[in-house]
Design a protein around this motif. Structure first.
Motif, mmCIF file in Angstrom:
data_model
loop_
_atom_site.group_PDB
_atom_site.id
_atom_site.type_symbol
_atom_site.label_atom_id
_atom_site.label_comp_id
_atom_site.label_asym_id
_atom_site.label_seq_id
_atom_site.Cartn_x
_atom_site.Cartn_y
_atom_site.Cartn_z
ATOM 1 N N ASN A 110 23.873 95.552 -1.583
ATOM 2 C CA ASN A 110 23.034 96.065 0.106
ATOM 3 C C ASN A 110 22.668 94.653 0.325
ATOM 4 O O ASN A 110 22.445 93.653 1.550
ATOM 5 N N ALA A 150 26.887 104.238 -2.706
ATOM 6 C CA ALA A 150 27.235 103.504 -1.325
ATOM 7 C C ALA A 150 26.470 101.909 -0.895
ATOM 8 O O ALA A 150 27.146 100.752 -1.133
ATOM 9 N N SER A 151 25.076 102.161 -1.465
ATOM 10 C CA SER A 151 24.727 101.057 -1.809
ATOM 11 C C SER A 151 24.669 99.544 -2.386
ATOM 12 O O SER A 151 24.653 98.961 -2.284
ATOM 13 N N TRP A 184 35.906 102.472 3.189
ATOM 14 C CA TRP A 184 34.924 103.637 2.466
ATOM 15 C C TRP A 184 33.625 104.145 2.832
ATOM 16 O O TRP A 184 33.601 105.264 3.079
ATOM 17 N N SER A 185 32.768 103.262 4.269
ATOM 18 C CA SER A 185 32.541 104.170 5.833
ATOM 19 C C SER A 185 33.217 105.396 6.151
ATOM 20 O O SER A 185 31.638 106.827 6.074
ATOM 21 N N SER A 193 26.425 102.600 4.574
ATOM 22 C CA SER A 193 25.601 103.398 2.898
ATOM 23 C C SER A 193 24.689 103.746 2.602
ATOM 24 O O SER A 193 24.134 104.588 2.076
ATOM 25 N N TRP A 202 32.371 107.834 2.876
ATOM 26 C CA TRP A 202 31.482 108.092 3.008
ATOM 27 C C TRP A 202 30.327 109.294 4.351
ATOM 28 O O TRP A 202 29.730 110.415 3.816
ATOM 29 N N LYS A 230 28.670 98.216 6.925
ATOM 30 C CA LYS A 230 28.413 98.827 5.386
ATOM 31 C C LYS A 230 27.204 99.397 4.791
ATOM 32 O O LYS A 230 26.768 100.622 4.344
#
Ligand SMILES: Cc1cc2nc3c(=O)[nH]c(=O)nc-3n(C[C@H](O)[C@H](O)[C@H](O)COP(=O)(O)OP(=O)(O)OC[C@H]3O[C@@H](n4cnc5c(N)ncnc54)[C@H](O)[C@@H]3O)c2cc1C
Length: 394
Positions: free
Chosen positions: A376, A370-371, A245-246, A333, A249, A329
């Motif tokens: 988060n 993302a967050s 994912w990172s 994000s 992004w 992460k």
């Protein structure tokens, strides 16, 4: 679908993904986003190029790609279409659970060969009505009888489930098990029916097509991934999800900065011999972009450096790795929307417009997910508890 090539290595797959990003994903990204539709052209092209089985070990016919290599595939695709890259990253996270935890089972060894042959697409169903965003607890339970399993689940969010060949589902080990005593079940398309329970009209990541679903399924008991989800989560699902994912992004942010750079160079051409003031902002945002890349790339390399022996793999469920992945992460994000925001300040109104070649609307909306994708706050709360007992914060 044409039969994929089976003599792949990372170099050939990377070349294929670069071509697909430029020639297929980029030209359909706006339509995918506008109509919140599945990026079928891109996923079909990835299948034809054999990209879906990139991580399958070579002994089963795959390319045996490492985490660093998978992250480069995802980040490259993300520069053209964030939703397509998210589909690929989620697929890899699920396939990695099968490839790393199913090898003791003849069924899963055969399934990996089938993934190479048919380029299956795997989806994920961890979310559930009633457990909120906590992936490590389930209400639903798998029930086994006469060599068959039965599993029903009410999921809040299920990306591209309607387009997947199989869904990897978390559930309790049996109806008497505790909420955290979970297993993974590979539910194939022919094993399930899905009823859509909510809509997916979101700000961003619209092409992931992720409404809520009620799943009703049954199949062979062999499809239960061996071992506990507690282990496959810590050893595989969390590292693959957070690193891939990172990387994607970052890919979205990198394309935003690339658009800003093109804009600044255009300004410079209009006033030869002078450096436009926006170039200073471009220099500043490129620092943040580089730091973000270092964060996910070094985590991917460190993951790849862990050997396959049980002693070495024992590091992964440890607090040190859990904190590193949580930090990665949360940092990435948070960085991605900041970078896209800074790119927008450079481009100005042409970035704000949807119909301009410098448009940054889709990038901005996509990275805002993302967050939220495992909140988060939820991740930071877990890190906070770990930091109470973990002394090595260097
Ligand atoms: C693009 C996208 C694709 C997705 N695809 C899938 C998929 O394929 N399969 C799947 O199963 N799920 C998927 N999800 C769902 C995702 O994994 C999470 O489960 C979901 O986003 C969490 O939803 P939530 O915000 O309601 O839950 P929560 O995590 O419960 O968060 C709700 C609120 O509570 C706050 N909160 C939670 N815990 C704490 C805490 N400890 N301290 C303080 N505040 C807290 C959060 O900050 C938030 O404000 C997807 C999500 C997105 C955005």
């Amino acid at each position: 679908m044409n039969t994929p090539r089976i003599d792949q290595n990372f170099g050939s797959l990377f070349g294929a993904v670069r071509r697909i990003a430029l020639e297929v994903a980029a030209s359909h990204a706006a339509d995918v986003d506008k109509n919140a539709r599945f990026p079928i052209e891109t996923i079909t092209a990835l299948r034809e190029a054999g990209v879906m089985s990139a991580l399958v070990p070579r002994e089963f016919g795959g390319a045996g790609c490492s985490m660093s290599e998978l992250a480069q595939l995802c980040s490259t695709l993300a520069q053209a279409c964030g939703s397509s890259a998210m589909v690929l990253a989620m697929h890899y996270s699920q396939l990695a659970c099968v490839a790393r935890h199913g090898l003791q089972s003849e069924y899963f060894r055969g399934y990996l060969r089938d993934v190479v042959r048919h380029q299956y697409l795997l989806a994920s169903m961890t979310s559930e009505v009633g457990t909120f965003g906590d992936t490590r607890s389930s209400i639903c339970a798998v029930e086994c009888r006469d060599g068959r399993f039965m599993l029903d689940k009410d999921a809040t969010t299920g990306s591209y489930c309607e387009h997947a060949d199989a869904i990897v589902v978390t559930c309790r080990r049996d109806p008497s098990a505790a909420a955290s005593d979970q297993v993974l079940v590979l539910v194939r398309r022919e094993d399930f029916t899905l009823k859509t329970t909510t809509t997916w009209d979101t700000l961003g990541m619209r092409g992931t097509c992720s409404p809520g679903f009620r799943l009703v399924s049954s199949g062979s008991q062999e499809q239960i991934v061996p071992g506990a989800f507690a282990d496959s989560s810590a050893l595989t699902m969390v590292p693959y999800s957070h690193i891939l994912w990172s990387s994607l992004w970052w890919g979205i942010a990198a394309d935003a900065v690339a658009r800003a750079a093109t804009f600044v160079r255009g300004q410079a051409r209009q006033a030869p011999g002078s450096v436009p003031p926006t170039a200073q902002r471009l220099a500043e945002v490129s620092i943040q972009l580089q730091a973000m890349k270092q964060n996910w790339f070094s985590a991917a390399q460190a993951f790849d450096a862990i050997g396959p022996s049980p002693g070495e793999q024992e590091q992964l469920p440890g607090i040190g790795w859990a904190l590193r992945l949580n930090n990665l992460k949360v940092a990435c994000s948070e960085a991605a929307p900041q970078i896209v925001h800074r790119a927008l300040q450079i481009v100005g109104i042409l970035g704000y417009k949807n119909d301009s070649p410098f448009s940054l609307g889709r990038h901005y909306r996509d990275v805002l997910s993302a967050s939220l994708m495992i909140a988060n706050d939820r991740i930071n709360a877990k890190s906070a508890s770990m930091l109470l007992v973990f002394k090595d914060v260097s």
